[in-house]
Design an enzyme around this catalytic site. Sequence first.
Site, mmCIF file in Angstrom:
data_model
loop_
_atom_site.group_PDB
_atom_site.id
_atom_site.type_symbol
_atom_site.label_atom_id
_atom_site.label_comp_id
_atom_site.label_asym_id
_atom_site.label_seq_id
_atom_site.Cartn_x
_atom_site.Cartn_y
_atom_site.Cartn_z
ATOM 1 N N ARG A 51 5.804 6.431 14.084
ATOM 2 C CA ARG A 51 5.670 7.002 12.737
ATOM 3 C C ARG A 51 5.263 8.464 12.788
ATOM 4 O O ARG A 51 4.247 8.809 13.397
ATOM 5 C CB ARG A 51 4.620 6.201 11.966
ATOM 6 C CG ARG A 51 4.714 6.392 10.483
ATOM 7 C CD ARG A 51 3.716 5.519 9.766
ATOM 8 N NE ARG A 51 2.498 6.269 9.535
ATOM 9 C CZ ARG A 51 1.468 5.824 8.807
ATOM 10 N NH1 ARG A 51 1.505 4.627 8.261
ATOM 11 N NH2 ARG A 51 0.410 6.566 8.619
ATOM 12 N N ASP A 80 0.512 5.035 1.928
ATOM 13 C CA ASP A 80 -0.320 5.689 2.933
ATOM 14 C C ASP A 80 -1.052 6.893 2.336
ATOM 15 O O ASP A 80 -0.495 7.625 1.528
ATOM 16 C CB ASP A 80 0.545 6.201 4.092
ATOM 17 C CG ASP A 80 1.338 5.080 4.756
ATOM 18 O OD1 ASP A 80 0.866 3.937 4.763
ATOM 19 O OD2 ASP A 80 2.445 5.373 5.250
ATOM 20 N N HIS A 92 0.843 -1.196 0.000
ATOM 21 C CA HIS A 92 0.000 0.000 0.000
ATOM 22 C C HIS A 92 0.875 1.242 0.000
ATOM 23 O O HIS A 92 2.096 1.162 0.214
ATOM 24 C CB HIS A 92 -0.913 0.033 1.236
ATOM 25 C CG HIS A 92 -0.157 0.165 2.535
ATOM 26 N ND1 HIS A 92 0.554 -0.868 3.093
ATOM 27 C CD2 HIS A 92 0.019 1.214 3.378
ATOM 28 C CE1 HIS A 92 1.111 -0.471 4.216
ATOM 29 N NE2 HIS A 92 0.809 0.789 4.409
ATOM 30 N N HIS A 114 4.858 0.298 0.351
ATOM 31 C CA HIS A 114 5.558 -0.485 1.366
ATOM 32 C C HIS A 114 4.649 -1.587 1.901
ATOM 33 O O HIS A 114 3.428 -1.548 1.714
ATOM 34 C CB HIS A 114 6.112 0.392 2.492
ATOM 35 C CG HIS A 114 5.097 1.261 3.166
ATOM 36 N ND1 HIS A 114 4.633 2.439 2.636
ATOM 37 C CD2 HIS A 114 4.441 1.118 4.339
ATOM 38 C CE1 HIS A 114 3.742 2.987 3.445
ATOM 39 N NE2 HIS A 114 3.595 2.188 4.491
HETATM 40 C C1 SIN Z 1 3.076 1.200 7.828
HETATM 41 O O1 SIN Z 1 2.432 0.682 6.932
HETATM 42 O O2 SIN Z 1 3.091 2.408 8.021
HETATM 43 C C2 SIN Z 1 3.895 0.321 8.757
HETATM 44 C C3 SIN Z 1 5.175 -0.114 8.158
HETATM 45 C C4 SIN Z 1 5.970 -0.995 9.074
HETATM 46 O O3 SIN Z 1 5.570 -1.190 10.226
HETATM 47 O O4 SIN Z 1 7.010 -1.493 8.665
#
Ligand code: SIN
Length: 279
Positions: free
Chosen positions: A268, A100, A98, A253
């Site tokens: 994050r 974000d 996906h 990612h």
């Molecule tokens: C995410 O999709 O923001 C998480 C990525 C991760 O935890 O590696």
Amino acid sequence: MGERIKLKSLGAVGARVEDINLSQVTPDQLNALKQAFADHEVLFFEDQDLPPEAHLAFAERWGEINVNRFFATVPGHPAIAQVVKEPEQQGNIGGYWHTDHSYDQIPALGSMLLARQTPPVGGDTLFASCTRAFSTLSEGLQQMLMSLRAVHSARHVFGAQAEYSEAMKGRLGNSDQANVDAVHPVVIRHPLSGKPALYVNPGFTLRFEGWTDKESAPLLDYLYQHIGRAEHSIRYQWREGSLAFWDNRATWHWAVNDYQGSRREMHRVTIEGEELHPA
Ligand code: SIN
């Protein structure tokens, strides 16, 4: 730029920035990092001893902070999303390809994800380059895709009825705010590099505008398997104190969920973006 930061390309996408302390980035280094970010699409920094305040301060040097409305936050730090999987939990956050915020009409620029606790084995993250993937399509398909727009949504992921939202109970919230869809060009001109980038993803894209879901599915599936190809992606292995800064407009990612029984905690910080334009 060579003297200001030391970069090591990781292959299809991303570069590691070596010998840098993110608490003490000089203005010259920041300019070099901005160029490197446009060129490499994901930057990785390792062995960073960054308290939450320093994480936020580094992010603020790139733009305004976007507080994700669906994620739980770090206690005492409402601008930092907590991406955590406890040992007893089965599902993880982001365990699929996906990008974000494509469900927002002004999608966030990107996120800085900092590893606070990593499992003894596993818990890697995959990254794929959507500019590289576009460049390896035939000219005929490139031209056709450039005439299309796609509809994106968060309803089926973060909405009250979504299975994922149910499985992630306690770590996600505000399901009532998953209520507006967004429309973006299928091929965007990347705001920093100017490169054309495929801007659809299996997480949030519903269909091509003016097409039905059923009509859209075969071509979307083709693009999804194409973007996720090994030639367009890398696998990043985390250590505590590693920070990845990815560009949502150029990359996908996937947080690999292969560490059942262990804890993983990431922090994050997300940075506001801008409206996207066709290539
Ligand atoms: C995410 O999709 O923001 C998480 C990525 C991760 O935890 O590696």
